[in-house]
Design a protein around this motif. Structure first.
Motif, PDB file in Angstrom:
ATOM      1  N   MET A   5       0.827  -1.191   0.000  1.00  0.00           N
ATOM      2  CA  MET A   5       0.000   0.000   0.000  1.00  0.00           C
ATOM      3  C   MET A   5       0.868   1.251   0.000  1.00  0.00           C
ATOM      4  SD  MET A   5      -3.309  -0.197   2.483  1.00  0.00           S
ATOM      5  CE  MET A   5      -2.813   1.220   3.411  1.00  0.00           C
ATOM      6  N   CYS A   6       0.544   2.204  -0.862  1.00  0.00           N
ATOM      7  CA  CYS A   6       1.281   3.462  -0.888  1.00  0.00           C
ATOM      8  C   CYS A   6       0.596   4.441   0.065  1.00  0.00           C
ATOM      9  CB  CYS A   6       1.268   4.016  -2.312  1.00  0.00           C
ATOM     10  SG  CYS A   6       2.305   5.443  -2.474  1.00  0.00           S
ATOM     11  N   ILE A   7       1.352   4.973   0.991  1.00  0.00           N
ATOM     12  CA  ILE A   7       0.818   5.928   1.952  1.00  0.00           C
ATOM     13  C   ILE A   7       1.453   7.281   1.664  1.00  0.00           C
ATOM     14  CG2 ILE A   7       0.560   6.507   4.391  1.00  0.00           C
ATOM     15  CD1 ILE A   7       0.794   3.489   4.993  1.00  0.00           C
ATOM     16  N   VAL A  47      -2.847  19.076   1.519  1.00  0.00           N
ATOM     17  CA  VAL A  47      -3.653  17.894   1.848  1.00  0.00           C
ATOM     18  C   VAL A  47      -4.787  17.754   0.836  1.00  0.00           C
ATOM     19  CG1 VAL A  47      -5.274  16.929   3.523  1.00  0.00           C
ATOM     20  CG2 VAL A  47      -3.063  17.786   4.281  1.00  0.00           C
ATOM     21  N   ARG A  48      -5.386  18.874   0.486  1.00  0.00           N
ATOM     22  CA  ARG A  48      -6.503  18.854  -0.471  1.00  0.00           C
ATOM     23  C   ARG A  48      -6.016  18.455  -1.863  1.00  0.00           C
ATOM     24  NH1 ARG A  48      -7.980  23.548   0.493  1.00  0.00           N
ATOM     25  NH2 ARG A  48      -6.930  24.604  -1.210  1.00  0.00           N
ATOM     26  N   THR A  49      -4.945  19.079  -2.353  1.00  0.00           N
ATOM     27  CA  THR A  49      -4.511  18.830  -3.728  1.00  0.00           C
ATOM     28  C   THR A  49      -3.779  17.503  -3.897  1.00  0.00           C
ATOM     29  OG1 THR A  49      -2.458  20.070  -3.416  1.00  0.00           O
ATOM     30  CG2 THR A  49      -4.356  21.297  -4.254  1.00  0.00           C
ATOM     31  N   GLN A  50      -3.074  17.051  -2.865  1.00  0.00           N
ATOM     32  CA  GLN A  50      -2.283  15.826  -2.974  1.00  0.00           C
ATOM     33  C   GLN A  50      -3.010  14.581  -2.470  1.00  0.00           C
ATOM     34  OE1 GLN A  50       0.645  15.739  -4.511  1.00  0.00           O
ATOM     35  NE2 GLN A  50       0.481  17.927  -4.866  1.00  0.00           N
ATOM     36  N   ARG A  51      -4.194  14.759  -1.911  1.00  0.00           N
ATOM     37  CA  ARG A  51      -4.962  13.641  -1.338  1.00  0.00           C
ATOM     38  C   ARG A  51      -4.107  12.845  -0.355  1.00  0.00           C
ATOM     39  NH1 ARG A  51      -6.795  13.003  -6.918  1.00  0.00           N
ATOM     40  NH2 ARG A  51      -8.844  13.944  -7.094  1.00  0.00           N
ATOM     41  N   ALA A  52      -3.529  13.565   0.579  1.00  0.00           N
ATOM     42  CA  ALA A  52      -2.611  12.945   1.539  1.00  0.00           C
ATOM     43  C   ALA A  52      -3.338  12.010   2.493  1.00  0.00           C
ATOM     44  CB  ALA A  52      -1.881  14.025   2.332  1.00  0.00           C
ATOM     45  N   ASP A  53      -2.678  10.900   2.807  1.00  0.00           N
ATOM     46  CA  ASP A  53      -3.194   9.946   3.796  1.00  0.00           C
ATOM     47  C   ASP A  53      -2.745  10.329   5.202  1.00  0.00           C
ATOM     48  OD1 ASP A  53      -4.209   8.113   1.752  1.00  0.00           O
ATOM     49  OD2 ASP A  53      -2.086   7.748   1.334  1.00  0.00           O
ATOM     50  N   GLY A  54      -1.614  11.046   5.277  1.00  0.00           N
ATOM     51  CA  GLY A  54      -1.064  11.401   6.577  1.00  0.00           C
ATOM     52  C   GLY A  54      -0.279  12.691   6.519  1.00  0.00           C
ATOM     53  N   ARG A  81      -4.215  11.033   8.703  1.00  0.00           N
ATOM     54  CA  ARG A  81      -3.683  10.674  10.027  1.00  0.00           C
ATOM     55  C   ARG A  81      -2.582  11.675  10.345  1.00  0.00           C
ATOM     56  NH1 ARG A  81      -5.146   5.628  11.826  1.00  0.00           N
ATOM     57  NH2 ARG A  81      -3.344   5.450  13.167  1.00  0.00           N
ATOM     58  N   ILE A  82      -2.680  12.305  11.487  1.00  0.00           N
ATOM     59  CA  ILE A  82      -1.730  13.364  11.832  1.00  0.00           C
ATOM     60  C   ILE A  82      -0.833  12.918  12.978  1.00  0.00           C
ATOM     61  CG2 ILE A  82      -1.469  15.728  12.670  1.00  0.00           C
ATOM     62  CD1 ILE A  82      -4.202  16.301  11.360  1.00  0.00           C
ATOM     63  N   VAL A  83       0.470  13.034  12.737  1.00  0.00           N
ATOM     64  CA  VAL A  83       1.468  12.809  13.776  1.00  0.00           C
ATOM     65  C   VAL A  83       2.094  14.176  14.051  1.00  0.00           C
ATOM     66  CG1 VAL A  83       3.627  11.669  14.385  1.00  0.00           C
ATOM     67  CG2 VAL A  83       1.883  10.424  13.074  1.00  0.00           C
ATOM     68  N   LEU A  84       1.914  14.652  15.267  1.00  0.00           N
ATOM     69  CA  LEU A  84       2.448  15.942  15.682  1.00  0.00           C
ATOM     70  C   LEU A  84       3.883  15.765  16.146  1.00  0.00           C
ATOM     71  CD1 LEU A  84       1.442  18.919  16.142  1.00  0.00           C
ATOM     72  CD2 LEU A  84       1.130  18.265  18.535  1.00  0.00           C
ATOM     73  N   THR A  85       4.733  16.730  15.803  1.00  0.00           N
ATOM     74  CA  THR A  85       6.118  16.673  16.239  1.00  0.00           C
ATOM     75  C   THR A  85       6.564  18.053  16.709  1.00  0.00           C
ATOM     76  OG1 THR A  85       8.341  15.938  15.625  1.00  0.00           O
ATOM     77  CG2 THR A  85       7.086  17.064  13.929  1.00  0.00           C
ATOM     78  N   SER A  86       7.525  18.058  17.611  1.00  0.00           N
ATOM     79  CA  SER A  86       8.041  19.307  18.152  1.00  0.00           C
ATOM     80  C   SER A  86       9.313  19.011  18.934  1.00  0.00           C
ATOM     81  CB  SER A  86       7.000  19.951  19.076  1.00  0.00           C
ATOM     82  OG  SER A  86       7.502  21.146  19.646  1.00  0.00           O
ATOM     83  N   THR A  87      10.097  20.049  19.177  1.00  0.00           N
ATOM     84  CA  THR A  87      11.241  19.888  20.068  1.00  0.00           C
ATOM     85  C   THR A  87      10.762  19.958  21.514  1.00  0.00           C
ATOM     86  OG1 THR A  87      11.650  22.254  19.900  1.00  0.00           O
ATOM     87  CG2 THR A  87      12.963  20.818  18.490  1.00  0.00           C
ATOM     88  N   ALA A 118       4.085   2.380  10.931  1.00  0.00           N
ATOM     89  CA  ALA A 118       2.959   1.938  11.762  1.00  0.00           C
ATOM     90  C   ALA A 118       2.096   3.117  12.189  1.00  0.00           C
ATOM     91  CB  ALA A 118       3.472   1.179  12.981  1.00  0.00           C
ATOM     92  N   LEU A 119       2.718   4.239  12.522  1.00  0.00           N
ATOM     93  CA  LEU A 119       1.951   5.415  12.943  1.00  0.00           C
ATOM     94  C   LEU A 119       1.028   5.905  11.842  1.00  0.00           C
ATOM     95  CD1 LEU A 119       4.637   7.519  14.860  1.00  0.00           C
ATOM     96  CD2 LEU A 119       2.685   6.303  15.834  1.00  0.00           C
ATOM     97  N   PHE A 120       1.484   5.841  10.593  1.00  0.00           N
ATOM     98  CA  PHE A 120       0.663   6.329   9.487  1.00  0.00           C
ATOM     99  C   PHE A 120      -0.224   5.268   8.858  1.00  0.00           C
ATOM    100  CE2 PHE A 120       3.842   9.793   9.531  1.00  0.00           C
ATOM    101  CZ  PHE A 120       2.962  10.851   9.665  1.00  0.00           C
ATOM    102  N   ALA A 121       0.122   3.983   9.052  1.00  0.00           N
ATOM    103  CA  ALA A 121      -0.684   2.919   8.444  1.00  0.00           C
ATOM    104  C   ALA A 121      -1.990   2.711   9.204  1.00  0.00           C
ATOM    105  CB  ALA A 121       0.112   1.619   8.398  1.00  0.00           C
TER     106      ALA A 121
END
Length: 123
Positions: A5-7, A47-54, A81-87, A118-121
């Protein structure tokens, strides 16, 4: 089947160096980076134009913060699916992040060791 599967992932961070590193890590984990954005407004459009999964989403952005971006995306019919990141370590509880539509939080210095696929799948 999961392995084939391509994510599609959008990387959002105001630091171009971090975007490049994150994109390399995601690609190495078998994910496809379809856009890199430096602010929340362009992330919403991507997200809208690329049809992003995550989305790998930085908390601190020059226009909208990561929580505001996540909340707007969570209102869509098929949010990524959103994974938040920060320092910064997350100042919010898992429940607060979930209400904003955020799947998980990974500190930037732990990104290399995180199971990004796994986080995005998903489940």
């Amino acid at each position: 089947m999961l392995e084939t599967m391509c994510i599609n992932i959008v990387v959002v961070d105001d630091d171009p160096g971090f975007r490049r590193i994150a994109a390399t890590l995601l690609t190495a984990r078998g994910l496809r980076v379809v856009a890199e954005c430096g602010d929340g407004t362009s992330a919403l459009a991507a997200v809208r134009t690329q049809r992003a999964d995550g989305m790998l989403l930085d908390l601190h952005l020059p226009d909208l913060d990561g929580l505001a971006v996540a909340r707007r995306l969570s209102e869509r019919e098929h949010p990524p699916r959103i994974v938040l990141t920060s320092t910064d370590e997350s100042l919010w509880s898992e429940e607060e992040l979930a209400r904003a539509g955020i799947e998980s939080f990974v500190a930037k210095d732990q990104l290399f060791d995180a199971d990004l696929r796994a986080l995005f799948a998903g489940p």
